[in-house]
Design a protein around this motif. Sequence first.
Motif, PDB file in Angstrom:
ATOM      1  N   GLY A  22     -12.910  -4.067 -17.407  1.00  0.00           N
ATOM      2  CA  GLY A  22     -14.342  -3.812 -17.543  1.00  0.00           C
ATOM      3  C   GLY A  22     -14.642  -2.441 -18.104  1.00  0.00           C
ATOM      4  O   GLY A  22     -15.525  -2.273 -18.952  1.00  0.00           O
ATOM      5  N   LEU A  23     -13.875  -1.435 -17.659  1.00  0.00           N
ATOM      6  CA  LEU A  23     -14.069  -0.078 -18.178  1.00  0.00           C
ATOM      7  C   LEU A  23     -13.672   0.010 -19.649  1.00  0.00           C
ATOM      8  O   LEU A  23     -14.326   0.701 -20.440  1.00  0.00           O
ATOM      9  CB  LEU A  23     -13.263   0.911 -17.351  1.00  0.00           C
ATOM     10  CG  LEU A  23     -13.707   1.082 -15.889  1.00  0.00           C
ATOM     11  CD1 LEU A  23     -12.768   2.035 -15.158  1.00  0.00           C
ATOM     12  CD2 LEU A  23     -15.140   1.581 -15.814  1.00  0.00           C
ATOM     13  N   MET A  24     -12.600  -0.696 -20.025  1.00  0.00           N
ATOM     14  CA  MET A  24     -12.204  -0.716 -21.434  1.00  0.00           C
ATOM     15  C   MET A  24     -13.319  -1.311 -22.293  1.00  0.00           C
ATOM     16  O   MET A  24     -13.676  -0.775 -23.350  1.00  0.00           O
ATOM     17  CB  MET A  24     -10.932  -1.527 -21.608  1.00  0.00           C
ATOM     18  CG  MET A  24     -10.554  -1.807 -23.064  1.00  0.00           C
ATOM     19  SD  MET A  24      -9.241  -3.045 -23.187  1.00  0.00           S
ATOM     20  CE  MET A  24      -9.167  -3.278 -24.969  1.00  0.00           C
ATOM     21  N   LEU A  25     -13.881  -2.424 -21.830  1.00  0.00           N
ATOM     22  CA  LEU A  25     -14.952  -3.077 -22.591  1.00  0.00           C
ATOM     23  C   LEU A  25     -16.191  -2.197 -22.652  1.00  0.00           C
ATOM     24  O   LEU A  25     -16.886  -2.148 -23.670  1.00  0.00           O
ATOM     25  CB  LEU A  25     -15.272  -4.430 -21.954  1.00  0.00           C
ATOM     26  CG  LEU A  25     -14.177  -5.489 -22.121  1.00  0.00           C
ATOM     27  CD1 LEU A  25     -14.372  -6.631 -21.131  1.00  0.00           C
ATOM     28  CD2 LEU A  25     -14.167  -6.026 -23.549  1.00  0.00           C
ATOM     29  N   SER A  26     -16.476  -1.473 -21.566  1.00  0.00           N
ATOM     30  CA  SER A  26     -17.600  -0.545 -21.572  1.00  0.00           C
ATOM     31  C   SER A  26     -17.359   0.597 -22.549  1.00  0.00           C
ATOM     32  O   SER A  26     -18.263   1.040 -23.260  1.00  0.00           O
ATOM     33  CB  SER A  26     -17.833  -0.001 -20.163  1.00  0.00           C
ATOM     34  OG  SER A  26     -18.860   0.972 -20.152  1.00  0.00           O
ATOM     35  N   ARG A  27     -16.109   1.072 -22.595  1.00  0.00           N
ATOM     36  CA  ARG A  27     -15.773   2.135 -23.549  1.00  0.00           C
ATOM     37  C   ARG A  27     -15.973   1.682 -24.986  1.00  0.00           C
ATOM     38  O   ARG A  27     -16.441   2.446 -25.838  1.00  0.00           O
ATOM     39  CB  ARG A  27     -14.319   2.584 -23.317  1.00  0.00           C
ATOM     40  CG  ARG A  27     -13.797   3.612 -24.289  1.00  0.00           C
ATOM     41  CD  ARG A  27     -12.417   4.091 -23.896  1.00  0.00           C
ATOM     42  NE  ARG A  27     -11.453   3.016 -23.730  1.00  0.00           N
ATOM     43  CZ  ARG A  27     -10.844   2.400 -24.752  1.00  0.00           C
ATOM     44  NH1 ARG A  27     -11.115   2.751 -25.996  1.00  0.00           N
ATOM     45  NH2 ARG A  27      -9.963   1.440 -24.528  1.00  0.00           N
ATOM     46  N   LEU A  28     -15.645   0.421 -25.269  1.00  0.00           N
ATOM     47  CA  LEU A  28     -15.784  -0.102 -26.629  1.00  0.00           C
ATOM     48  C   LEU A  28     -17.232  -0.365 -27.013  1.00  0.00           C
ATOM     49  O   LEU A  28     -17.587  -0.287 -28.188  1.00  0.00           O
ATOM     50  CB  LEU A  28     -14.982  -1.401 -26.767  1.00  0.00           C
ATOM     51  CG  LEU A  28     -13.457  -1.283 -26.686  1.00  0.00           C
ATOM     52  CD1 LEU A  28     -12.829  -2.674 -26.656  1.00  0.00           C
ATOM     53  CD2 LEU A  28     -12.913  -0.476 -27.861  1.00  0.00           C
ATOM     54  N   THR A  29     -18.069  -0.692 -26.018  1.00  0.00           N
ATOM     55  CA  THR A  29     -19.439  -1.121 -26.317  1.00  0.00           C
ATOM     56  C   THR A  29     -20.510  -0.174 -25.795  1.00  0.00           C
ATOM     57  O   THR A  29     -21.674  -0.323 -26.137  1.00  0.00           O
ATOM     58  CB  THR A  29     -19.701  -2.507 -25.692  1.00  0.00           C
ATOM     59  OG1 THR A  29     -19.564  -2.423 -24.262  1.00  0.00           O
ATOM     60  CG2 THR A  29     -18.722  -3.553 -26.239  1.00  0.00           C
ATOM     61  N   HIS A  30     -20.111   0.802 -24.954  1.00  0.00           N
ATOM     62  CA  HIS A  30     -21.049   1.710 -24.280  1.00  0.00           C
ATOM     63  C   HIS A  30     -22.000   0.960 -23.348  1.00  0.00           C
ATOM     64  O   HIS A  30     -23.122   1.412 -23.099  1.00  0.00           O
ATOM     65  CB  HIS A  30     -21.826   2.545 -25.299  1.00  0.00           C
ATOM     66  CG  HIS A  30     -20.953   3.374 -26.198  1.00  0.00           C
ATOM     67  ND1 HIS A  30     -20.404   4.577 -25.800  1.00  0.00           N
ATOM     68  CD2 HIS A  30     -20.501   3.153 -27.452  1.00  0.00           C
ATOM     69  CE1 HIS A  30     -19.665   5.065 -26.781  1.00  0.00           C
ATOM     70  NE2 HIS A  30     -19.701   4.221 -27.799  1.00  0.00           N
ATOM     71  N   GLU A 144      -5.336   1.252 -21.865  1.00  0.00           N
ATOM     72  CA  GLU A 144      -4.497   2.239 -22.540  1.00  0.00           C
ATOM     73  C   GLU A 144      -5.304   3.147 -23.468  1.00  0.00           C
ATOM     74  O   GLU A 144      -4.742   3.957 -24.202  1.00  0.00           O
ATOM     75  CB  GLU A 144      -3.405   1.528 -23.358  1.00  0.00           C
ATOM     76  CG  GLU A 144      -2.498   0.610 -22.528  1.00  0.00           C
ATOM     77  CD  GLU A 144      -1.622   1.380 -21.563  1.00  0.00           C
ATOM     78  OE1 GLU A 144      -1.452   2.596 -21.766  1.00  0.00           O
ATOM     79  OE2 GLU A 144      -1.130   0.774 -20.594  1.00  0.00           O
ATOM     80  N   VAL A 145      -6.620   2.998 -23.441  1.00  0.00           N
ATOM     81  CA  VAL A 145      -7.535   3.806 -24.260  1.00  0.00           C
ATOM     82  C   VAL A 145      -7.162   3.681 -25.739  1.00  0.00           C
ATOM     83  O   VAL A 145      -7.035   4.666 -26.460  1.00  0.00           O
ATOM     84  CB  VAL A 145      -7.547   5.294 -23.808  1.00  0.00           C
ATOM     85  CG1 VAL A 145      -8.773   6.010 -24.380  1.00  0.00           C
ATOM     86  CG2 VAL A 145      -7.555   5.404 -22.297  1.00  0.00           C
ATOM     87  N   VAL A 146      -6.938   2.459 -26.166  1.00  0.00           N
ATOM     88  CA  VAL A 146      -6.688   2.178 -27.578  1.00  0.00           C
ATOM     89  C   VAL A 146      -7.697   1.140 -28.040  1.00  0.00           C
ATOM     90  O   VAL A 146      -8.341   0.463 -27.244  1.00  0.00           O
ATOM     91  CB  VAL A 146      -5.253   1.654 -27.808  1.00  0.00           C
ATOM     92  CG1 VAL A 146      -4.241   2.717 -27.434  1.00  0.00           C
ATOM     93  CG2 VAL A 146      -5.004   0.375 -27.022  1.00  0.00           C
ATOM     94  N   THR A 147      -7.827   1.016 -29.349  1.00  0.00           N
ATOM     95  CA  THR A 147      -8.760   0.051 -29.932  1.00  0.00           C
ATOM     96  C   THR A 147      -8.020  -1.250 -30.232  1.00  0.00           C
ATOM     97  O   THR A 147      -6.935  -1.222 -30.804  1.00  0.00           O
ATOM     98  CB  THR A 147      -9.364   0.610 -31.227  1.00  0.00           C
ATOM     99  OG1 THR A 147     -10.044   1.840 -30.918  1.00  0.00           O
ATOM    100  CG2 THR A 147     -10.356  -0.374 -31.825  1.00  0.00           C
TER     101      THR A 147
END
Length: 297
Positions: A22-30, A144-147
């Motif tokens: 969920g945090l990864m998806l939030s990072r990608l989409t804000h 992993e904080v990657v795209t």
Amino acid sequence: MVPPIVIGAHPKRHEPEPIELGLMLSRLTHAPIDVVGTFWFDATPQGTASVDYSQSLRDEVHQALGQANGNLDPACGEVRVHVGFGPAKHALHETASRVGAGLMVVGTPHRGALGRIALGSTTDRVLSGAPCPIAVAPRGFRDEVVTPERIGVAFVDTPGGWAALRAGAAIARHTGAGLIAYTVIKQDIREAGRDRAKVAVERAIAAHARDIDSEARVLTSGGTDALVSESHTLDFLVRGFRGHGPMHTPTAFGPPSNLARRVACPFVVVPAAVDQPLMALFGARAGVTHNASPARP
């Protein structure tokens, strides 16, 4: 406005995978995040389970953010935590409907106590009548904080299959990833049948993903097992679901929960006619142009 992401998390058991995804998806989409936990029994001396569990989940979210980035990642949206008594399906659906969620995130199957929000019987029920698509975090998943670079779609020429391809294309377009649309047919199908299957996939790609680095693949050897093997090379795998009725209706890929138990990457299930929330989640920056990543070997 970016629609929120609703994360289903167990308020007592340390299961970081859905929170990490969920945090990864939030990072990608804000997108803002709503973390939802449920319980059946309040065993605390003062009857403070809701408050105690809310703080526990809030601490777990902040810990996950800190481990991923060394501090609270400003790229992630606002985090809200909701804990209450009752069935997980009701809590997730009610929260997702109330906040207008673009996606719900849950964990993979396991055996354990009542009140879990993981892909066993609980999430089979959550899938039925879901107000938005659902993402399943595989065991051991960490941000992993990657795209993402490679998005897979399990395509069937049905309304659910087309919804999955639209959703997969939206994720790929937003992140700059490549797209592979898979379809599975029996090995003994004649060549004409294989050609028709590939044409159906290519038609869907032409309609919804022609601006993306995309390809169609027909899997004949290994069937669904081959798709599971492919998942080790993917960042996301997306498939459709009709959204109502029996969970075990036969399809080319089997029930969503069976496939989700086996794939190695995050798995997104898109109910037919309910792909718009996810499209809004990943379409918030549609004006930004990305260069598609080349497909991995």
